[in-house]
Design an enzyme around this catalytic site. Sequence first.
Site, PDB file in Angstrom:
ATOM      1  N   HIS A 218       0.864  -1.183   0.000  1.00 11.87           N
ATOM      2  CA  HIS A 218       0.000   0.000   0.000  1.00 11.87           C
ATOM      3  C   HIS A 218       0.897   1.228   0.000  1.00 11.87           C
ATOM      4  O   HIS A 218       1.698   1.431   0.916  1.00 11.87           O
ATOM      5  CB  HIS A 218      -0.922   0.021   1.218  1.00 11.87           C
ATOM      6  N   CYS A 219       0.771   2.059  -1.037  1.00 13.58           N
ATOM      7  CA  CYS A 219       1.636   3.219  -1.198  1.00 13.58           C
ATOM      8  C   CYS A 219       0.907   4.460  -0.683  1.00 13.58           C
ATOM      9  O   CYS A 219      -0.115   4.855  -1.250  1.00 13.58           O
ATOM     10  CB  CYS A 219       2.019   3.402  -2.665  1.00 13.58           C
TER      11      CYS A 219
END
Length: 370
Positions: A218-219
Amino acid sequence: LKPPPLTLGLGPVPHVELAGRRGMAVDAAAAGPPHGGEPREEKKGGGAGSGGGSAAVGGKSGDKGEKDTGWRRLFQRFTRRLIIFIDDGIDKGVDTATYGIKLMGPIFVIVALTLIGFVVYTYFVHILRHITFGGLAGQIATTAQGLFFVLNALYNYWMTATLDAGKPPEPADEAQILVEEASDRPKPRICPRCKLTKPMRAHHCTICNRCVLKMDHHCPWMNNCVGAGNYRHFCLFMFFLAQSCGFVVAICFLAFDDEGTGLEPDEQSCIVASFLISFSILISLCFLGGFHAYLAVSNQTTIEFYGNIHARRMARKNNQRWVNPYSLGLAGNFLEVFKFPFWNPRWLFPWRALFAARCRLPSAGVVRDV
Protein backbone atom coordinates in the site's frame (compact mmCIF):
# COMPACT_ATOMS: atom_id res chain seq x y z
CA LEU A 1 -1.59 -71.86 94.02
CA LYS A 2 1.15 -72.15 91.46
CA PRO A 3 0.15 -73.01 87.89
CA PRO A 4 1.57 -76.17 86.55
CA PRO A 5 4.83 -75.69 84.65
CA LEU A 6 4.59 -75.56 80.84
CA THR A 7 6.97 -77.78 78.98
CA LEU A 8 7.87 -77.54 75.27
CA GLY A 9 10.56 -80.08 75.41
CA LEU A 10 13.02 -77.54 76.86
CA GLY A 11 12.15 -77.88 80.53
CA PRO A 12 9.87 -75.90 82.86
CA VAL A 13 9.51 -72.10 82.46
CA PRO A 14 10.51 -70.20 85.67
CA HIS A 15 7.37 -68.14 86.18
CA VAL A 16 8.26 -67.16 89.71
CA GLU A 17 11.64 -65.77 88.71
CA LEU A 18 10.16 -63.77 85.84
CA ALA A 19 7.56 -62.32 88.13
CA GLY A 20 10.28 -61.38 90.62
CA ARG A 21 12.29 -59.62 87.95
CA ARG A 22 9.25 -57.70 86.88
CA GLY A 23 8.66 -56.60 90.42
CA MET A 24 12.26 -55.47 90.84
CA ALA A 25 12.00 -53.40 87.63
CA VAL A 26 8.84 -51.73 88.85
CA ASP A 27 10.44 -50.92 92.27
CA ALA A 28 13.52 -49.46 90.58
CA ALA A 29 11.43 -47.27 88.39
CA ALA A 30 9.43 -46.05 91.36
CA ALA A 31 12.56 -45.33 93.42
CA GLY A 32 13.92 -42.91 90.79
CA PRO A 33 17.39 -42.65 89.26
CA PRO A 34 20.45 -43.21 91.45
CA HIS A 35 22.94 -40.49 92.37
CA GLY A 36 20.41 -37.70 91.92
CA GLY A 37 20.34 -37.89 88.13
CA GLU A 38 17.51 -36.56 86.02
CA PRO A 39 14.63 -38.85 85.42
CA ARG A 40 14.50 -40.74 82.21
CA GLU A 41 11.11 -39.27 81.42
CA GLU A 42 12.72 -35.81 81.30
CA LYS A 43 15.41 -37.15 78.97
CA LYS A 44 12.70 -38.63 76.90
CA GLY A 45 10.99 -35.32 77.15
CA GLY A 46 14.22 -33.70 76.03
CA GLY A 47 14.30 -36.06 73.06
CA ALA A 48 10.75 -35.15 72.37
CA GLY A 49 11.84 -31.52 72.53
CA SER A 50 14.61 -32.11 70.03
CA GLY A 51 12.12 -33.86 67.84
CA GLY A 52 9.83 -30.87 68.23
CA GLY A 53 12.75 -28.63 67.20
CA SER A 54 13.29 -30.62 64.05
CA ALA A 55 9.56 -30.42 63.39
CA ALA A 56 9.78 -26.64 63.80
CA VAL A 57 12.68 -26.50 61.33
CA GLY A 58 10.61 -28.55 58.94
CA GLY A 59 7.75 -26.14 59.41
CA LYS A 60 10.01 -23.17 58.63
CA SER A 61 11.30 -24.82 55.47
CA GLY A 62 7.70 -25.56 54.49
CA ASP A 63 6.76 -21.90 55.04
CA LYS A 64 9.75 -20.84 52.93
CA GLY A 65 8.67 -23.17 50.13
CA GLU A 66 5.16 -21.74 50.27
CA LYS A 67 6.59 -18.21 50.07
CA ASP A 68 8.72 -19.19 47.04
CA THR A 69 5.67 -20.68 45.37
CA GLY A 70 3.70 -17.52 46.09
CA TRP A 71 6.38 -15.27 44.58
CA ARG A 72 6.58 -17.55 41.56
CA ARG A 73 2.81 -17.31 41.09
CA LEU A 74 2.94 -13.53 41.40
CA PHE A 75 5.73 -13.36 38.82
CA GLN A 76 3.85 -15.59 36.40
CA ARG A 77 0.69 -13.53 36.85
CA PHE A 78 2.63 -10.29 36.29
CA THR A 79 4.32 -11.72 33.17
CA ARG A 80 0.98 -12.88 31.79
CA ARG A 81 -0.62 -9.49 32.33
CA LEU A 82 2.42 -7.73 30.83
CA ILE A 83 2.20 -9.87 27.67
CA ILE A 84 -1.52 -9.12 27.36
CA PHE A 85 -0.81 -5.41 27.84
CA ILE A 86 1.90 -5.44 25.15
CA ASP A 87 -0.36 -7.33 22.72
CA ASP A 88 -3.15 -4.83 23.27
CA GLY A 89 -0.70 -1.96 22.79
CA ILE A 90 0.56 -3.42 19.52
CA ASP A 91 -3.00 -3.93 18.25
CA LYS A 92 -3.95 -0.38 19.18
CA GLY A 93 -0.75 0.95 17.60
CA VAL A 94 -1.47 -0.89 14.35
CA ASP A 95 -5.04 0.42 14.33
CA THR A 96 -3.82 3.95 15.01
CA ALA A 97 -1.22 3.71 12.23
CA THR A 98 -3.87 2.38 9.84
CA TYR A 99 -6.22 5.28 10.54
CA GLY A 100 -3.28 7.67 10.36
CA ILE A 101 -2.28 6.44 6.91
CA LYS A 102 -5.89 6.69 5.76
CA LEU A 103 -6.06 10.30 6.92
CA MET A 104 -2.58 11.21 5.67
CA GLY A 105 -3.07 9.65 2.22
CA PRO A 106 -4.61 12.73 0.56
CA ILE A 107 -2.00 14.92 2.26
CA PHE A 108 0.81 12.81 0.76
CA VAL A 109 -0.76 13.19 -2.70
CA ILE A 110 -0.99 16.98 -2.28
CA VAL A 111 2.63 17.16 -1.13
CA ALA A 112 3.84 15.09 -4.12
CA LEU A 113 1.95 17.23 -6.64
CA THR A 114 3.15 20.41 -4.90
CA LEU A 115 6.80 19.35 -5.17
CA ILE A 116 6.40 18.52 -8.85
CA GLY A 117 4.63 21.82 -9.46
CA PHE A 118 7.34 23.78 -7.65
CA VAL A 119 10.11 22.24 -9.75
CA VAL A 120 8.18 22.89 -12.99
CA TYR A 121 7.58 26.50 -11.89
CA THR A 122 11.28 26.96 -11.16
CA TYR A 123 12.22 25.65 -14.59
CA PHE A 124 9.88 27.92 -16.57
CA VAL A 125 10.36 31.07 -14.45
CA HIS A 126 13.99 30.97 -13.30
CA ILE A 127 15.93 28.46 -15.42
CA LEU A 128 14.54 28.59 -18.96
CA ARG A 129 15.66 32.13 -19.72
CA HIS A 130 19.21 31.27 -18.66
CA ILE A 131 19.53 28.43 -21.21
CA THR A 132 21.72 29.96 -23.88
CA PHE A 133 23.06 27.02 -25.87
CA GLY A 134 21.31 26.57 -29.22
CA GLY A 135 19.34 29.78 -28.93
CA LEU A 136 15.57 29.56 -29.17
CA ALA A 137 15.70 26.13 -30.82
CA GLY A 138 17.76 24.81 -27.89
CA GLN A 139 15.25 26.16 -25.39
CA ILE A 140 12.34 24.57 -27.29
CA ALA A 141 14.09 21.21 -27.60
CA THR A 142 15.10 21.18 -23.93
CA THR A 143 11.62 22.16 -22.79
CA ALA A 144 10.00 19.52 -25.01
CA GLN A 145 12.26 16.85 -23.54
CA GLY A 146 11.47 17.91 -19.98
CA LEU A 147 7.73 18.06 -20.68
CA PHE A 148 7.85 14.57 -22.19
CA PHE A 149 9.35 13.18 -18.96
CA VAL A 150 7.11 15.04 -16.54
CA LEU A 151 3.86 14.46 -18.46
CA ASN A 152 4.50 10.71 -18.65
CA ALA A 153 5.32 10.71 -14.95
CA LEU A 154 2.09 12.56 -14.12
CA TYR A 155 0.02 10.29 -16.36
CA ASN A 156 1.33 7.13 -14.72
CA TYR A 157 0.96 8.72 -11.28
CA TRP A 158 -2.70 9.45 -12.03
CA MET A 159 -3.32 5.93 -13.33
CA THR A 160 -1.63 4.33 -10.32
CA ALA A 161 -3.67 6.42 -7.90
CA THR A 162 -7.03 5.95 -9.61
CA LEU A 163 -6.98 2.44 -11.11
CA ASP A 164 -8.28 -0.53 -9.17
CA ALA A 165 -5.30 -2.44 -7.88
CA GLY A 166 -7.06 -5.75 -8.51
CA LYS A 167 -10.37 -6.73 -6.99
CA PRO A 168 -10.97 -10.46 -6.43
CA PRO A 169 -14.16 -11.96 -7.87
CA GLU A 170 -17.29 -12.13 -5.78
CA PRO A 171 -18.11 -15.44 -4.07
CA ALA A 172 -20.04 -17.83 -6.27
CA ASP A 173 -23.75 -18.42 -5.79
CA GLU A 174 -25.13 -21.51 -4.08
CA ALA A 175 -25.64 -23.51 -7.31
CA GLN A 176 -22.07 -22.93 -8.45
CA ILE A 177 -20.77 -23.82 -4.99
CA LEU A 178 -22.58 -27.17 -5.18
CA VAL A 179 -21.08 -27.84 -8.61
CA GLU A 180 -17.57 -27.00 -7.37
CA GLU A 181 -18.00 -29.18 -4.29
CA ALA A 182 -19.01 -32.11 -6.51
CA SER A 183 -15.94 -31.64 -8.72
CA ASP A 184 -12.38 -32.61 -7.86
CA ARG A 185 -11.04 -29.07 -8.10
CA PRO A 186 -9.81 -27.43 -4.88
CA LYS A 187 -12.34 -25.22 -3.20
CA PRO A 188 -11.73 -21.47 -3.53
CA ARG A 189 -10.57 -19.67 -0.44
CA ILE A 190 -12.79 -17.01 1.12
CA CYS A 191 -11.23 -14.09 2.99
CA PRO A 192 -12.64 -14.02 6.55
CA ARG A 193 -12.41 -10.19 6.65
CA CYS A 194 -13.87 -8.91 3.38
CA LYS A 195 -15.78 -12.13 2.47
CA LEU A 196 -14.37 -12.11 -1.09
CA THR A 197 -12.81 -14.96 -3.00
CA LYS A 198 -9.09 -15.03 -2.23
CA PRO A 199 -7.06 -16.49 -5.12
CA MET A 200 -3.40 -17.34 -4.89
CA ARG A 201 -1.09 -14.34 -4.36
CA ALA A 202 -3.99 -12.21 -3.12
CA HIS A 203 -3.60 -10.44 0.22
CA HIS A 204 -5.88 -8.42 2.45
CA CYS A 205 -4.99 -4.74 2.85
CA THR A 206 -5.96 -3.46 6.28
CA ILE A 207 -5.90 0.16 5.08
CA CYS A 208 -8.17 -0.37 2.06
CA ASN A 209 -10.08 -3.08 3.99
CA ARG A 210 -10.23 -5.44 1.01
CA CYS A 211 -8.23 -8.12 -0.74
CA VAL A 212 -5.99 -7.19 -3.67
CA LEU A 213 -4.86 -9.49 -6.48
CA LYS A 214 -1.08 -9.92 -6.54
CA MET A 215 -0.75 -7.24 -3.89
CA ASP A 216 2.67 -5.60 -3.68
CA HIS A 217 2.16 -2.95 -0.99
CA HIS A 218 0.00 0.00 0.00
CA CYS A 219 1.64 3.22 -1.20
CA PRO A 220 0.74 6.31 0.87
CA TRP A 221 2.06 8.61 -1.89
CA MET A 222 -0.56 7.14 -4.21
CA ASN A 223 -3.25 6.77 -1.54
CA ASN A 224 -3.92 3.39 -3.13
CA CYS A 225 -2.73 -0.19 -3.13
CA VAL A 226 -0.25 -1.37 -5.75
CA GLY A 227 -1.29 -4.69 -7.23
CA ALA A 228 -2.00 -6.55 -10.44
CA GLY A 229 -4.16 -3.77 -11.88
CA ASN A 230 -1.75 -0.84 -11.58
CA TYR A 231 1.74 -2.27 -10.99
CA ARG A 232 2.83 -1.45 -14.55
CA HIS A 233 1.90 2.21 -14.11
CA PHE A 234 3.66 2.29 -10.76
CA CYS A 235 6.92 1.04 -12.29
CA LEU A 236 6.65 3.45 -15.23
CA PHE A 237 5.92 6.34 -12.85
CA MET A 238 9.17 5.67 -11.02
CA PHE A 239 11.04 5.37 -14.33
CA PHE A 240 9.80 8.67 -15.77
CA LEU A 241 10.09 10.45 -12.43
CA ALA A 242 13.73 9.39 -12.25
CA GLN A 243 14.23 10.72 -15.80
CA SER A 244 12.58 14.01 -14.80
CA CYS A 245 14.76 14.38 -11.72
CA GLY A 246 17.90 13.65 -13.72
CA PHE A 247 16.84 16.24 -16.28
CA VAL A 248 16.32 18.91 -13.57
CA VAL A 249 19.67 18.12 -11.91
CA ALA A 250 21.48 18.50 -15.24
CA ILE A 251 19.67 21.76 -16.12
CA CYS A 252 20.46 23.25 -12.70
CA PHE A 253 24.13 22.47 -13.21
CA LEU A 254 24.06 24.16 -16.61
CA ALA A 255 22.30 27.22 -15.20
CA PHE A 256 24.93 27.64 -12.48
CA ASP A 257 27.83 27.03 -14.87
CA ASP A 258 26.65 29.58 -17.44
CA GLU A 259 25.41 32.45 -15.28
CA GLY A 260 25.77 31.28 -11.72
CA THR A 261 27.19 34.59 -10.59
CA GLY A 262 24.50 36.65 -12.34
CA LEU A 263 21.50 34.96 -10.71
CA GLU A 264 19.38 36.92 -8.31
CA PRO A 265 19.02 35.69 -4.70
CA ASP A 266 15.41 34.55 -5.23
CA GLU A 267 16.43 32.66 -8.36
CA GLN A 268 19.35 31.03 -6.60
CA SER A 269 17.13 29.91 -3.72
CA CYS A 270 14.52 28.37 -6.04
CA ILE A 271 17.13 26.67 -8.22
CA VAL A 272 19.05 25.27 -5.24
CA ALA A 273 15.81 24.01 -3.66
CA SER A 274 14.75 22.35 -6.94
CA PHE A 275 18.18 20.79 -7.28
CA LEU A 276 18.12 19.35 -3.76
CA ILE A 277 14.57 18.01 -4.16
CA SER A 278 15.31 16.39 -7.52
CA PHE A 279 18.67 14.97 -6.42
CA SER A 280 17.18 13.45 -3.22
CA ILE A 281 14.30 11.85 -5.12
CA LEU A 282 16.70 10.57 -7.79
CA ILE A 283 18.90 8.84 -5.22
CA SER A 284 15.85 7.27 -3.55
CA LEU A 285 14.45 6.07 -6.88
CA CYS A 286 17.75 4.45 -7.81
CA PHE A 287 17.31 2.04 -4.90
CA LEU A 288 13.52 1.68 -4.95
CA GLY A 289 13.29 1.49 -8.74
CA GLY A 290 16.11 -1.03 -8.94
CA PHE A 291 14.40 -3.21 -6.35
CA HIS A 292 11.09 -3.16 -8.23
CA ALA A 293 12.84 -3.83 -11.53
CA TYR A 294 14.23 -7.01 -9.96
CA LEU A 295 10.77 -7.94 -8.63
CA ALA A 296 9.21 -7.40 -12.07
CA VAL A 297 11.66 -9.58 -14.00
CA SER A 298 11.56 -12.31 -11.31
CA ASN A 299 7.73 -12.26 -10.97
CA GLN A 300 7.64 -11.52 -7.26
CA THR A 301 5.89 -8.99 -5.10
CA THR A 302 7.34 -7.18 -2.11
CA ILE A 303 5.31 -9.38 0.24
CA GLU A 304 6.44 -12.56 -1.53
CA PHE A 305 10.06 -11.39 -1.64
CA TYR A 306 10.38 -11.30 2.14
CA GLY A 307 8.60 -14.63 2.43
CA ASN A 308 10.83 -16.23 -0.20
CA ILE A 309 13.99 -15.24 1.68
CA HIS A 310 13.27 -17.94 4.27
CA ALA A 311 12.37 -20.52 1.60
CA ARG A 312 15.60 -19.74 -0.28
CA ARG A 313 17.65 -20.06 2.89
CA MET A 314 16.10 -23.42 3.79
CA ALA A 315 16.70 -24.75 0.27
CA ARG A 316 20.34 -23.67 0.50
CA LYS A 317 20.73 -25.55 3.79
CA ASN A 318 19.38 -28.70 2.14
CA ASN A 319 21.73 -28.27 -0.84
CA GLN A 320 18.79 -27.53 -3.12
CA ARG A 321 18.05 -24.78 -5.60
CA TRP A 322 14.99 -22.66 -4.89
CA VAL A 323 12.82 -21.82 -7.89
CA ASN A 324 9.97 -19.31 -7.90
CA PRO A 325 6.83 -21.30 -8.79
CA TYR A 326 5.25 -18.25 -10.48
CA SER A 327 8.20 -17.37 -12.70
CA LEU A 328 7.53 -17.49 -16.46
CA GLY A 329 11.10 -16.75 -17.49
CA LEU A 330 12.69 -13.35 -17.97
CA ALA A 331 10.74 -12.47 -21.13
CA GLY A 332 7.48 -13.92 -19.79
CA ASN A 333 7.74 -12.04 -16.50
CA PHE A 334 8.44 -8.76 -18.30
CA LEU A 335 5.55 -9.36 -20.66
CA GLU A 336 3.16 -10.08 -17.78
CA VAL A 337 3.93 -6.74 -16.10
CA PHE A 338 4.39 -4.37 -19.06
CA LYS A 339 2.12 -6.16 -21.59
CA PHE A 340 4.75 -5.84 -24.36
CA PRO A 341 8.12 -7.55 -24.87
CA PHE A 342 11.11 -5.52 -23.74
CA TRP A 343 12.42 -5.09 -27.31
CA ASN A 344 9.20 -3.29 -28.24
CA PRO A 345 9.38 0.37 -27.09
CA ARG A 346 5.60 0.55 -26.74
CA TRP A 347 5.88 -0.76 -23.17
CA LEU A 348 7.14 2.73 -22.24
CA PHE A 349 3.88 4.35 -23.38
CA PRO A 350 0.93 2.66 -21.68
CA TRP A 351 -1.46 5.29 -22.99
CA ARG A 352 -1.00 3.68 -26.42
CA ALA A 353 -2.13 0.32 -25.04
CA LEU A 354 -5.47 1.50 -23.65
CA PHE A 355 -7.29 -0.14 -26.55
CA ALA A 356 -5.47 -3.46 -26.35
CA ALA A 357 -7.87 -6.39 -26.54
CA ARG A 358 -7.36 -8.29 -23.29
CA CYS A 359 -4.65 -8.96 -20.74
CA ARG A 360 -4.26 -12.26 -18.93
CA LEU A 361 -2.79 -12.50 -15.46
CA PRO A 362 -1.59 -16.12 -15.30
CA SER A 363 -0.42 -15.90 -11.71
CA ALA A 364 -3.82 -14.78 -10.44
CA GLY A 365 -5.82 -16.80 -12.93
CA VAL A 366 -8.01 -13.81 -13.85
CA VAL A 367 -8.60 -12.18 -17.24
CA ARG A 368 -8.94 -8.42 -17.04
CA ASP A 369 -9.24 -5.55 -19.46
CA VAL A 370 -6.24 -3.27 -19.81
